[in-house]
Design an enzyme around this catalytic site. Structure first.
Site, mmCIF file in Angstrom:
data_model
loop_
_atom_site.group_PDB
_atom_site.id
_atom_site.type_symbol
_atom_site.label_atom_id
_atom_site.label_comp_id
_atom_site.label_asym_id
_atom_site.label_seq_id
_atom_site.Cartn_x
_atom_site.Cartn_y
_atom_site.Cartn_z
ATOM 1 C CG HIS A 67 -1.811 -1.185 1.310
ATOM 2 N ND1 HIS A 67 -3.092 -1.185 0.798
ATOM 3 C CD2 HIS A 67 -1.611 -2.432 1.819
ATOM 4 C CE1 HIS A 67 -3.649 -2.365 0.995
ATOM 5 N NE2 HIS A 67 -2.765 -3.143 1.611
ATOM 6 C CG HIS A 188 -8.735 -8.296 2.086
ATOM 7 N ND1 HIS A 188 -7.719 -7.711 2.815
ATOM 8 C CD2 HIS A 188 -9.800 -8.338 2.912
ATOM 9 C CE1 HIS A 188 -8.163 -7.415 4.017
ATOM 10 N NE2 HIS A 188 -9.423 -7.792 4.103
ATOM 11 C CG ASP A 323 -0.870 -6.361 3.775
ATOM 12 O OD1 ASP A 323 -1.208 -5.376 3.080
ATOM 13 O OD2 ASP A 323 -1.630 -6.880 4.626
#
Length: 453
Positions: A67, A188, A323
C-alpha cells in the site's frame, strides 16, 4: 558503464554457487563460474570484488502486495518515500493496492502512477485496479469497459485489497471481466457471513471471528473463482485452515496448476507475509492488540505459523509479500490495521526461514523473486541468467542488526520489528543496471527521487 560483481555468491531459485557476474546496458551480460575474468577487457568497468566475503547477489525481490497511499495520504506515505523504502529493502518490482484517495479504479490513474514511478527510476510499479468502482462493492462495470491490449503493460493484478466483496453477483461480474482481460485477481478474504456475524454478536474475541471470516471467505472465493475460470491469488494467508483450502484447491486442479498463469483457466496461487511467519498473537497483545499490534488478518498462533512454514516447504505457498501498510502514529493508536514491511521483509524472512533452518536461500529467492515474476507474467526478471534484466540485490547474510526507527525510509514507523534482532542486511540494489540504493561507500547511486523523500 559496465558493472562487475567479482567472486560473489550467486543465488536464485536454481543455483547457489560462487562466480562473477557482469552487468551492462540494463541486462546481465555474462556469468562466469570458474575462469579468471579481466573486468576491464571490454572497456572500463566498476568492479565490486566480493572475494573473501559471504556476500550474496540475488535477483531483486518482487512484492505482490503493498500500500503506497499515493494519491491521497502524504502524511502516511508518498510514491517517492515508498519507492525509496522498496529499493532499500532490495525490491525492484512492486504491485501497489487501490485503496487510495481517489481509489485506483480507472486506467488513467493507474497509468499516471506507473509513469511517475518510471520517471523516478527506483522500482517498477504496477498499480492494481479495484474490483469494484470506488471500492464500494457494488459495480464492476469499469472493468467491463476495458480491453486486454490497453491494460497489459500497466495492470498486472486486480484487487479490492483492504475489503472483501460481499455481493456474489458483483464478484462474478468482476471475475468474468478478469478472465476476459487475462489478469489475475489478488483477493483479500475476510467476509465470514452469518457465522462470523454471530460470533461477533456473541462477544467472541477477534482471534475467533476473524478466523471464521478468513476461512469462510477463502472457501467462498475459491469456489467462485473455479466457476469463473480465473487465476485467483489468495492474499496474506494466515490460518492453517485457509492454507489447507488452498492446498486442496491446487490438488483438485492439478492439470491447470501446471499451466502458466495468464493463459486462462482456473489457477490458484497464494502469498504469506513476513509478519505472519514471524509473530504470534502474543506479540499483538504486547504491542497493543487494538492499536500498534493490530493488522488484518490478525497475527495468529504458533500452530498457524508452523502450518505456513509447512506450506512453504511443500510448495503450497507461492510467494512472500509484504502487505506494506504505512500509518501515522496517531492512526495506529486509534486502531488502524497494518504494518510497514518493505525494509524488513528480507531480513525477517531470512531470519525466520533460512537461519531458522526451515528452507534454503534458493527457496527464499523463489518465494521473493522467481515465483512472483511468474504470477505477474514478467518473464525477464526474477532469476540470474545472461540477458535477464539486471534488477539485482547484494546482501550480507551474516550481518546481524537491530531494527530501529531511524532505519526506515518510509514516512511511517509502524513496524512490529523495531527493537528485534535480525539477520541479513541489504548492501546494494540495482534497478535496470543502475545502482539505486547502496550502503557501500564510494559507489555512484543513480535515481531521480530528489529532495524531500
Amino acid at each position: 558503464m559496465r558493472l562487475v560483481f567479482k567472486r560473489v555468491r550467486l543465488v536464485d531459485h536454481s543455483m547457489d554457487r560462487r562466480g562473477t557476474l557482469v552487468v551492462e546496458g540494463g541486462q546481465i551480460r555474462e556469468i562466469y563460474f570458474d575462469e579468471q575474468v579481466d573486468e576491464n577487457s571490454r572497456g572500463p568497468a566498476l568492479c565490486i570484488d566480493c572475494s573473501g566475503t559471504n556476500w550474496v547477489l540475488m535477483p531483486a525481490f518482487m512484492d505482490l502486495h503493498a500500500h503506497f497511499r499515493d494519491p491521497g495520504f502524504p502524511e502516511k506515505e508518498t510514491l517517492e518515500s515508498a519507492s525509496l523504502a522498496a529499493a532499500a529493502g532490495g525490491f525492484g518490482t512492486v504491485v501497489c493496492m487501490a485503496n487510495t484517495r481517489p481509489v485506483i479504479d480507472n486506467l488513467d490513474l493507474a497509468q499516471h502512477l506507473h509513469r511517475r514511478s518510471a520517471r523516478l527510476g527506483l522500482i517498477d510499479l504496477y498499480p492494481v485496479l479495484s474490483l469494484t468502482r470506488g471500492m464500494e462493492g457494488k459495480d464492476a462495470s469499469h472493468l467491463e469497459a476495458l480491453n486486454p491490449e490497453t491494460v497489459q503493460d500497466t495492470v498486472l493484478l486486480l484487487s479490492e485489497d483492504g475489503k472483501d466483496v460481499a455481493d456474489e453477483n458483483t464478484l462474478r461480474r468482476a471475475f468474468r471481466a478478469a478472465r476476459r482481460l487475462h489478469v489475475p485477481v489478488s483477493y483479500h478474504c475476510d467476509w465470514g457471513g452469518s457465522e462470523a456475524e454471530a460470533a461477533k454478536a456473541a462477544g467472541e474475541a477477534r482471534s475467533v471471528w476473524s478466523r471464521i471470516e478468513e476461512n469462510r471467505a477463502t472457501e467462498r472465493v475459491l469456489a467462485l473463482a473455479r466457476g469463473a475460470g480465473i487465476h485467483i491469488h489468495i492474499a496474506h494467508v494466515s490460518t492453517k485452515e485457509a492454507l489447507d483450502l488452498v492446498r486442496e484447491a491446487k490438488s483438485t486442479n492439478e492439470a491447470d496448476q501446471h499451466r502458466a498463469p495468464h493463459t486462462g483457466g482456473f489457477h490458484v496461487t497464494c502469498e504469506v507475509t513476513p509478519h505472519h511467519l514471524a509473530l504470534t498473537e502474543e506479540t499483538a497483545e504486547h504491542l497493543g492488540a487494538e492499536s500498534c499490534g493490530r493488522v488484518n488478518p490478525p497475527l495468529r498462533t504458533a500452530k498457524d505459523i508452523s502450518a505456513l512454514i509447512e506450506g512453504i516447504q511443500d510448495g503450497t505457498v507461492d510467494a512472500i509479500a509484504t502487505d506494506h501498510a504505512p500509518h501515522t502514529e496517531s492512526d495506529k493508536a486509534k486502531g488502524a490495521p497494518g504494518f510497514i514491511g518493505l525494509e524488513t521483509a528480507f531480513a525477517v524472512s531470512y531470519t525466520t526461514l533460512v537461519a531458522g533452518n526451515h528452507c534454503s536461500l534458493q527457496k527464499l529467492s523463489a518465494l521473493m523473486s522467481y515465483k512472483p515474476s511468474h504470477i505477474l507474467g514478467l518473464k525477464d526478471r526474477g532469476f540470474l541468467a545472461p540477458w535477464a534484466r539486471s534488477d539485482l540485490v547484494l546482501i550480507d547474510p551474516d550481518a546481524a542488526w537491530t531494527a530501529g526507527k531511524e532505519d526506515f525510509h518510509s514516512r511511517s514507523r509502524n513496524s512490529p520489528f523495531i527493537g528485534q534482532n535480525l539477520k541479513g542486511k541489504i548492501l546494494l540494489t540495482l534497478h535496470g543496471g543502475n545502482i539505486v540504493w547502496s550502503r557501500l561507500p564510494a559507489l555512484p547511486v543513480q535515481n531521480n527521487h530528489g529532495a524531500g523523500v
